[in-house]
Design an enzyme around this catalytic site. Sequence first.
Site, PDB file in Angstrom:
ATOM      1  N   CYS A 136       0.851  -1.196   0.000  1.00  0.00           N
ATOM      2  CA  CYS A 136       0.000   0.000   0.000  1.00  0.00           C
ATOM      3  C   CYS A 136       0.882   1.239   0.000  1.00  0.00           C
ATOM      4  O   CYS A 136       1.795   1.360   0.830  1.00  0.00           O
ATOM      5  CB  CYS A 136      -0.905   0.010   1.222  1.00  0.00           C
ATOM      6  N   CYS A 223      -8.217   1.214  -1.633  1.00  0.00           N
ATOM      7  CA  CYS A 223      -7.602   0.551  -0.482  1.00  0.00           C
ATOM      8  C   CYS A 223      -7.397  -0.920  -0.817  1.00  0.00           C
ATOM      9  O   CYS A 223      -8.375  -1.637  -1.074  1.00  0.00           O
ATOM     10  CB  CYS A 223      -8.467   0.696   0.764  1.00  0.00           C
ATOM     11  N   PHE A 357     -23.664 -14.022  23.295  1.00  0.00           N
ATOM     12  CA  PHE A 357     -23.065 -12.944  22.497  1.00  0.00           C
ATOM     13  C   PHE A 357     -23.292 -13.309  21.017  1.00  0.00           C
ATOM     14  O   PHE A 357     -22.373 -13.308  20.202  1.00  0.00           O
ATOM     15  CB  PHE A 357     -21.569 -12.780  22.791  1.00  0.00           C
ATOM     16  N   GLU A 378     -28.063 -11.879  23.107  1.00  0.00           N
ATOM     17  CA  GLU A 378     -27.326 -10.746  22.549  1.00  0.00           C
ATOM     18  C   GLU A 378     -27.670  -9.493  23.348  1.00  0.00           C
ATOM     19  O   GLU A 378     -28.787  -9.363  23.874  1.00  0.00           O
ATOM     20  CB  GLU A 378     -27.689 -10.571  21.069  1.00  0.00           C
ATOM     21  N   ASP A 405     -27.947  -8.359  29.017  1.00  0.00           N
ATOM     22  CA  ASP A 405     -26.579  -7.941  29.262  1.00  0.00           C
ATOM     23  C   ASP A 405     -25.889  -9.063  30.025  1.00  0.00           C
ATOM     24  O   ASP A 405     -26.184  -9.304  31.198  1.00  0.00           O
ATOM     25  CB  ASP A 405     -26.570  -6.647  30.080  1.00  0.00           C
ATOM     26  N   ASP A 426     -18.949 -16.022  22.334  1.00  0.00           N
ATOM     27  CA  ASP A 426     -18.283 -15.195  21.321  1.00  0.00           C
ATOM     28  C   ASP A 426     -18.323 -13.739  21.768  1.00  0.00           C
ATOM     29  O   ASP A 426     -18.976 -12.903  21.154  1.00  0.00           O
ATOM     30  CB  ASP A 426     -18.992 -15.375  19.982  1.00  0.00           C
ATOM     31  N   CYS A 452     -11.730 -12.586  20.485  1.00  0.00           N
ATOM     32  CA  CYS A 452     -11.025 -11.600  19.664  1.00  0.00           C
ATOM     33  C   CYS A 452      -9.969 -10.879  20.468  1.00  0.00           C
ATOM     34  O   CYS A 452      -9.410  -9.880  20.019  1.00  0.00           O
ATOM     35  CB  CYS A 452     -12.007 -10.607  19.043  1.00  0.00           C
TER      36      CYS A 452
END
Length: 494
Positions: A136, A223, A357, A378, A405, A426, A452
């Site tokens: 890039c 991009c 989640f 969720e 929650d 997740d 993550c």
Amino acid sequence: MSNPNKPAKGKKQNGLFSTPTLKRKTSANAQVANLRFSDKANASKAHASKTHASEHDSSESHAANQVTNQAQSPLLIESLDWMGQGIARATPVHFVEGALPGETCDVSVLHAKKNVVNAKATTITHPSSMRATPFCPVFDQCGGCQLQHIDAQHALTERNNALKSMMVRQLAMEDGVWQAPLAGDKPAYRRKARLALDARRTDKLKLGFRSQASSDIVDITSCPVLVDELSRLIAPLRAVLSRCESTRFIGHIGLLAGDNVCQVTIKHTKALSPELYSELTLFAKQERINVVLENKKGRFNPLHFEAALTMSSFDEFTLSPAPNDFVQVNKSVNTQMIEQALSWLAPKPQERIADWFSGLGNFTLSIAKRGAVVQAVEGVAEMVQRAKENAQQQGVDNVEWLHLDLGNNKNVSDALDDGFDKVLLDPSREGALTVCQALVNAKPSTIVYVSCNPSTFTRDANVLIQGGYLMKKAGAVEMFPYTHHMEMMALFTR
């Protein structure tokens, strides 16, 4: 991963990785301070060390200020950490952006504490064979990618090994547990992004992503990490915006590539001019895309509608996201991720399975297809409703959709009342500490945890392991190549 509360796997508020998130009391990074290179015993002290953080910060601040932004003598880089930073095990340990194993480099210190220094390479002696020329042209300025200076396969190999070592160190992971990483095609992988805009002067308009070192916008016309369908929209969109004064009322622009149509969402703070409406409509028709306007109250107004956008999930299921809903941006890796999660979870007819989640149902639909009775939870009410409607339209009726929650102890306890055979988690980058503490008592036979943030995963995994679970399988997921972010998945059984 399928959770709108987690950033698009990014920490920076730059164009590629900014997304609305719920406010948290404590950052994920603060919760897991010093995890990367402490031993297992030190990991158990993380909470205590956090309690004393303020006094440590006070005692270290003077020393840190003495070295911040000063050039340092040459350092030998020994390895990469899982974020792709070079590690020099000097005293203190240095994490060096832009440096690769085997290189000797001078560095500029960005931030320093007693035992850890974060720095950036300024000069490199004898470049590594892993070093690559960034593809890039604005890599050195743009904050969207951090790792184009390293060959992509070497980056995956080195970071996968670093993450494996962290699991051995922090969780005493046994041989044979770590699996091959999941990875997809590169470089054009992102099917969602957010463009920042500076239109104070239309003759000097900037449209692109935030820079590495500031909130300035790096102006681009394409991009290379975006899928081609999105990348090619940037130049004509920029031309449209440059022609109209009311462009200055636009805050940012969302890009989303569905399987059937692309969508541009324009967030504006004041009414746009009829001229700009007309120009954007013509642009949408020429490109055969959807264009949606979002006002400052978050209400959407379709300006041009080409088709109802859908995104494939797995098992021929599709998701129908609203413009700001969280979706997995890497299509091929998402497919592999769902397939692996299903293999490890092994859902069977009539089993009660919790998918927590759950987002729009990225995993939910395929779990339900295998005959399990699913509870999908969720934290964003609108997404729960969209997920429920989408499932019904595709004939999936064995899912209970709940808006809760899962950071709240009572909510978690109530949701566990009927018991579950298996659980899939997740969560966002903050992890699922409250949930994992409850699952130790609820004792489902199987837990698949999709993370993550490997640091908060380590914290939560320790809770499960100390509560009687065994980590049977684990592995890296390269959802965001060329960035610091790495995801992972693990299987726990009692």
